[in-house]
Design a protein around this motif. Structure first.
Motif, PDB file in Angstrom:
ATOM      1  N   GLN A   1       3.134   9.942   9.602  1.00  0.00           N
ATOM      2  CA  GLN A   1       3.117   9.216  10.878  1.00  0.00           C
ATOM      3  C   GLN A   1       1.831   8.408  11.025  1.00  0.00           C
ATOM      4  O   GLN A   1       1.841   7.265  11.495  1.00  0.00           O
ATOM      5  CB  GLN A   1       3.274  10.210  12.031  1.00  0.00           C
ATOM      6  N   GLU A   2       0.727   8.991  10.604  1.00  0.00           N
ATOM      7  CA  GLU A   2      -0.573   8.324  10.727  1.00  0.00           C
ATOM      8  C   GLU A   2      -0.638   7.048   9.899  1.00  0.00           C
ATOM      9  O   GLU A   2      -1.167   6.023  10.348  1.00  0.00           O
ATOM     10  CB  GLU A   2      -1.685   9.288  10.304  1.00  0.00           C
ATOM     11  N   VAL A   3      -0.086   7.094   8.669  1.00  0.00           N
ATOM     12  CA  VAL A   3      -0.155   5.912   7.792  1.00  0.00           C
ATOM     13  C   VAL A   3       1.010   4.965   8.026  1.00  0.00           C
ATOM     14  O   VAL A   3       1.062   3.886   7.433  1.00  0.00           O
ATOM     15  CB  VAL A   3      -0.201   6.343   6.305  1.00  0.00           C
ATOM     16  N   GLY A   4       1.949   5.348   8.871  1.00  0.00           N
ATOM     17  CA  GLY A   4       3.093   4.489   9.147  1.00  0.00           C
ATOM     18  C   GLY A   4       4.030   4.350   7.970  1.00  0.00           C
ATOM     19  O   GLY A   4       4.466   3.249   7.618  1.00  0.00           O
ATOM     20  N   HIS A   5       4.372   5.470   7.347  1.00  0.00           N
ATOM     21  CA  HIS A   5       5.245   5.431   6.169  1.00  0.00           C
ATOM     22  C   HIS A   5       6.593   4.799   6.539  1.00  0.00           C
ATOM     23  O   HIS A   5       7.201   5.140   7.561  1.00  0.00           O
ATOM     24  CB  HIS A   5       5.463   6.843   5.624  1.00  0.00           C
ATOM     25  N   PRO A   6       7.083   3.867   5.707  1.00  0.00           N
ATOM     26  CA  PRO A   6       8.329   3.159   6.050  1.00  0.00           C
ATOM     27  C   PRO A   6       9.548   4.052   6.173  1.00  0.00           C
ATOM     28  O   PRO A   6      10.505   3.707   6.869  1.00  0.00           O
ATOM     29  CB  PRO A   6       8.492   2.158   4.905  1.00  0.00           C
TER      30      PRO A   6
ATOM     31  N   ASN B   1       0.815  -1.218   0.000  1.00  0.00           N
ATOM     32  CA  ASN B   1       0.000   0.000   0.000  1.00  0.00           C
ATOM     33  C   ASN B   1       0.849   1.270   0.000  1.00  0.00           C
ATOM     34  O   ASN B   1       0.401   2.345   0.412  1.00  0.00           O
ATOM     35  CB  ASN B   1      -0.937   0.006   1.205  1.00  0.00           C
ATOM     36  N   LEU B   2       2.091   1.173  -0.481  1.00  0.00           N
ATOM     37  CA  LEU B   2       2.992   2.324  -0.492  1.00  0.00           C
ATOM     38  C   LEU B   2       2.399   3.502  -1.255  1.00  0.00           C
ATOM     39  O   LEU B   2       2.537   4.651  -0.841  1.00  0.00           O
ATOM     40  CB  LEU B   2       4.341   1.927  -1.110  1.00  0.00           C
ATOM     41  N   VAL B   3       1.732   3.212  -2.360  1.00  0.00           N
ATOM     42  CA  VAL B   3       1.188   4.296  -3.184  1.00  0.00           C
ATOM     43  C   VAL B   3       0.258   5.199  -2.384  1.00  0.00           C
ATOM     44  O   VAL B   3       0.229   6.417  -2.587  1.00  0.00           O
ATOM     45  CB  VAL B   3       0.471   3.723  -4.431  1.00  0.00           C
ATOM     46  N   ASP B   4      -0.495   4.627  -1.453  1.00  0.00           N
ATOM     47  CA  ASP B   4      -1.427   5.427  -0.663  1.00  0.00           C
ATOM     48  C   ASP B   4      -0.766   6.070   0.546  1.00  0.00           C
ATOM     49  O   ASP B   4      -1.386   6.880   1.244  1.00  0.00           O
ATOM     50  CB  ASP B   4      -2.603   4.554  -0.211  1.00  0.00           C
ATOM     51  N   MET B   5       0.484   5.705   0.828  1.00  0.00           N
ATOM     52  CA  MET B   5       1.225   6.319   1.925  1.00  0.00           C
ATOM     53  C   MET B   5       1.972   7.573   1.483  1.00  0.00           C
ATOM     54  O   MET B   5       2.467   8.326   2.318  1.00  0.00           O
ATOM     55  CB  MET B   5       2.234   5.321   2.505  1.00  0.00           C
TER      56      MET B   5
ATOM     57  N   GLU C   1       7.013  20.369   4.995  1.00  0.00           N
ATOM     58  CA  GLU C   1       7.322  19.170   5.776  1.00  0.00           C
ATOM     59  C   GLU C   1       6.478  19.113   7.045  1.00  0.00           C
ATOM     60  O   GLU C   1       6.020  18.030   7.456  1.00  0.00           O
ATOM     61  CB  GLU C   1       8.812  19.134   6.118  1.00  0.00           C
ATOM     62  N   ASP C   2       6.249  20.257   7.666  1.00  0.00           N
ATOM     63  CA  ASP C   2       5.428  20.286   8.884  1.00  0.00           C
ATOM     64  C   ASP C   2       4.011  19.789   8.599  1.00  0.00           C
ATOM     65  O   ASP C   2       3.389  19.137   9.449  1.00  0.00           O
ATOM     66  CB  ASP C   2       5.373  21.711   9.447  1.00  0.00           C
ATOM     67  N   GLU C   3       3.506  20.106   7.418  1.00  0.00           N
ATOM     68  CA  GLU C   3       2.126  19.720   7.082  1.00  0.00           C
ATOM     69  C   GLU C   3       1.998  18.241   6.748  1.00  0.00           C
ATOM     70  O   GLU C   3       0.987  17.612   7.077  1.00  0.00           O
ATOM     71  CB  GLU C   3       1.629  20.562   5.899  1.00  0.00           C
ATOM     72  N   ILE C   4       3.005  17.662   6.098  1.00  0.00           N
ATOM     73  CA  ILE C   4       2.847  16.271   5.642  1.00  0.00           C
ATOM     74  C   ILE C   4       3.331  15.260   6.668  1.00  0.00           C
ATOM     75  O   ILE C   4       2.941  14.087   6.609  1.00  0.00           O
ATOM     76  CB  ILE C   4       3.562  16.039   4.297  1.00  0.00           C
TER      77      ILE C   4
END
Length: 737
Positions: free
Chosen positions: A723-728, A701-705, A715-718
């Motif tokens: 963190q919410e989606v647990g990006h690797p 599901n990387l594409v949606d992360m 950077e502050d906004e994203i």
């Protein structure tokens, strides 16, 4: 030279500078000194002023020293009746006029922000004809054409022809010679652009007929385009006016056509253009400047008949144009590639999801190919009614001692461009998603489906004759036959994709260089491998191999990669030696697979630019078409202007869209799992490939992360989204170790 033309030019320059100062004072009173002043979406401030004077005009107050400089450039009025060398004074006056007019046009953007339409093509239904200054996306896209020769130069047409028919004839003659036409100023209550519209001619960047503005001051947009080419593509530093003017004289083959009565302000603009080596060719009886000097040949030539003005202009400018003669009954050339055949103008339509349509180029035995043979199997245009649809299969068979399977898709990919060059014929897509529209006007001139085959035969021989000997074309419109060819072609496509996908950098000993862009980025050396497509997106490893076969002394040279010095970052001894030689010692080492450590050089033609985002422990990338802000704090235009001159810039690298999903993309920094942000439009364009790559690296599901502008542009906004989606990327080792 004539005293009269110098007198008129100097008087016109005084008029222009005086008007500019008046506009400036009114604007200062109304908006104040801190009012932003710019041409929208450009990285070069006001480009003529920036390139010639080195002054960054960012707000209204910055224009004041420019106008002061204009007054200093203005020479004394000519009063003497004896001979004096007027050329130097005239050039100074012309330069003053051009600089002042750029201030005028910038103020227009403040006073009337909707006057110019910010797009590649006008919106005629909304009455938006004038396009104004080309933004950087257009500049990068179109500027490369002046490097690779597909656009040998441009004509700036000032005024209007006697009637729309003559205007159309002049414009189409320039289109046939692949030149751009930049249009400004009015004459007798109309303009050249409006005459073309009246004659039914499509205008805009897509057809190379560009309506800049209705006033003579819009001529600065043409000169601005040329100056930005010098800075962006030629490595000319802002303020180095001498190098800028010489670059334009020697590299940008432009000229002015003055149509109609020439007044003093037109004369001042003509004098200004001479500074850049751009002569003026007029249809009226005006004083001439025939001795050579600044321009390659004559400076001003008058009384040229309309049926000779194109040829005379090209001759006077010293421009060498190669005209490709193709045996078709319609005009043919790159200028028609962007032309659209509208629904109401369609005589015949094929493909586009409405009928089966497929294109295939394949090798055949020498004795099975009759060179030049074109067959239409099924109904042709003469056999159907206007508005009809037919299935279509275009099958090109080529034979030759040097022909290889690897070259088939390269030739096949050219069908799109070559068919589109025919006026009145539209081609979109390729392979089994191709879409043809043939217009009624083309059919009236005698165009048939057979001519598609004639185009391909002629152009394949002209452009690729080094790799094959014979070419024949079969065009199927019989539905049963077309349906037989669709699965055959699809099987070939699949095998080709698997063949290139199966190639790896490790198993390939020879890479290929591309130094096409060195003419505008002198230290840039692109090295293309199977798993690193050229950053412009136009060349992959097979393309470069074919290009070298076709032109052994051309820009695509074989590079023996040699000893591997760093397999993780992608560093090879042979590649480094070639890059150092090709960059003339400026670059000694590059890494294929890193954006952090000595990334490959970047030129202004890259499709995307990647940048490190330290707070997110990852990277972002932005494509040329996206005009907004990015989390690295810069728009694409600013990024391209900063790193696009052939520099090694740690933390930034240019790359192709396709490269994002190639297995070696920034693998030295952690690979695709480092991707934390990209524009939504880019993510949707490559979504399917991103899904496959995510599955390959264990993050389906990387594409949606991956964040887009919808989550933020800082950077502050994203970061909260990541963190919410647990990006690797957040759990990987620091990218800047």
């Amino acid at each position: 030279m004539s005293r009269l033309v110098a007198f008129a030019a100097i008087q016109g320059a005084y008029n222009i500078v005086s008007k500019a100062e008046g506009k400036f004072k009114k604007a200062m009173d109304k908006y104040g000194p801190n009012q932003p002043l710019e041409f929208p979406n450009t990285a070069y401030y006001l480009p003529v002023i920036y390139s010639i004077l080195g002054i960054k005009v960012e707000k209204l107050a910055d224009a004041e020293p420019v106008l002061q400089r204009c007054w200093k450039l203005l020479p004394a009025h000519i009063k003497e009746r004896i001979y004096t060398p007027y050329l130097g004074s005239m050039l100074d006056a012309g330069m003053a006029a051009i600089l002042a007019e750029e201030v005028v046009e910038a103020i227009r953007y403040v006073e009337d922000p909707d006057f110019y339409f910010p797009a590649e093509d006008p919106d005629l239904e909304a009455g938006k004809i004038w396009l104004g200054a080309a933004d950087d996306a257009i500049m990068r896209k179109r500027g490369i054409e002046f490097v690779d020769g597909s656009a040998p130069g441009f004509a700036t047409i000032v005024g209007a022809a006697p009637n729309p028919e003559i205007a159309k004839a002049i414009a189409e003659e320039y289109q046939r010679k692949s030149l751009y036409v930049f249009m400004c100023a009015n004459q007798g209550g109309t303009t050249f652009a409006e005459q073309l519209i009246e004659a039914g001619v499509q205008i805009g960047w897509s057809t190379r007929l560009v309506p800049f503005g209705p006033d003579i001051s819009a001529a600065v947009f043409a000169l601005g385009f040329a100056n930005r080419a010098a800075m962006s593509f030629g490595g000319v530093e802002p303020g180095d006016y001498r190098k800028n003017l010489l670059y334009n004289k020697n590299r940008i083959f432009a000229f002015v056509n003055a149509l109609g009565e020439v007044n003093a302000e037109w004369a001042a603009n003509a004098a200004g253009a001479v500074n850049w080596g751009f002569p003026t060719i007029a249809d009226t009886d005006i004083p001439e400047i025939l001795p050579t000097g600044v321009c390659t040949y004559e400076h001003v030539v008058s009384s040229v008949p309309y049926d000779q003005i194109c040829a005379k202009s090209i001759e006077v400018r010293g421009l060498k144009v190669t005209i490709t003669e193709v045996p078709v009954p319609v005009a043919y050339g790159p200028a028609f590639e962007g032309e659209r055949v509208r629904k109401d103008d369609v005589y015949l339509e094929c493909g586009g999801g409405k009928t089966p349509c497929v294109e295939l180029v394949r090798i055949a035995d020498m004795d099975k190919v009759e060179d030049g043979k074109v067959e239409v199997i099924g109904p042709d245009i003469k056999d159907v009614q206007p508005g009809s649809r037919l299935p279509l299969a275009v099958v090109v068979e080529v034979a030759g001692r040097r022909m290889q399977e690897d070259y088939e898709p390269i030739l096949e990919r050219q069908i799109h461009h070559l068919v589109n060059y025919a006026q009145g014929v539209m081609h979109i897509g390729q392979r089994d998603i191709a879409w043809y529209r043939i217009g009624k006007a083309a059919v009236e001139k005698g165009f048939t489906l057979e001519h598609i085959g004639k185009i391909l035969h002629a152009k394949f021989h002209q452009d690729f004759g080094a790799i094959f000997d014979k070419c024949q074309v079969k065009i199927y419109t019989d539905e049963a036959k077309v349906k037989e060819w669709v699965p055959v072609a699809q099987k070939v496509y699949k095998e080709r994709d698997e063949r290139i996908e199966g190639m790896t950098d490790e198993t390939t000993e020879t890479y290929y260089s591309c130094i096409l862009c060195q003419s505008f980025a002198p230290t840039h050396v692109c090295v293309v491998s199977p798993e690193r497509t050229g950053l412009c997106g136009a060349y992959n490893w097979l393309d470069c191999k074919a290009s070298h076969e076709i032109n052994p002394t051309g820009p695509n040279q074989p590079v023996n990669k040699g000893e591997c010095l760093d397999p993780k970052l992608g560093n090879w001894k042979g590649v480094n030696e070639f890059v150092e030689m090709a960059s003339r010692g400026a670059v000694k080492s590059v890494n294929f697979y890193s954006v952090v450590y000595d990334p490959m050089t970047t030129c202004g033609c890259c499709e995307c630019i990647a940048a490190v985002l330290p707070m997110c422990n990852g990277i972002m990338t932005v494509n040329r078409e996206y005009m907004g802000m990015t989390p690295c704090g810069m728009k694409f235009t600013t990024l391209a202007g900063t790193i696009g001159g052939g520099l090694v810039t740690p933390g930034f690298v240019g790359h192709a869209k396709y490269n994002i999903t190639q297995r070696k993309f920034i693998v030295g920094d952690g690979g695709i799992k480092r991707m934390v942000w990209m524009p939504k439009m880019l993510k949707e364009e490559i979504r399917e490939r991103l899904i496959r790559r995510g599955e390959e690296v264990g993050v389906p599901n990387l594409v949606d992360m991956i964040a887009t502008e919808e989550q933020g542009v800082t950077e502050d906004e994203i970061l909260p989204f990541l963190q919410e989606v647990g990006h690797p990327a957040l759990s990987m080792e620091p990218i800047l170790g």
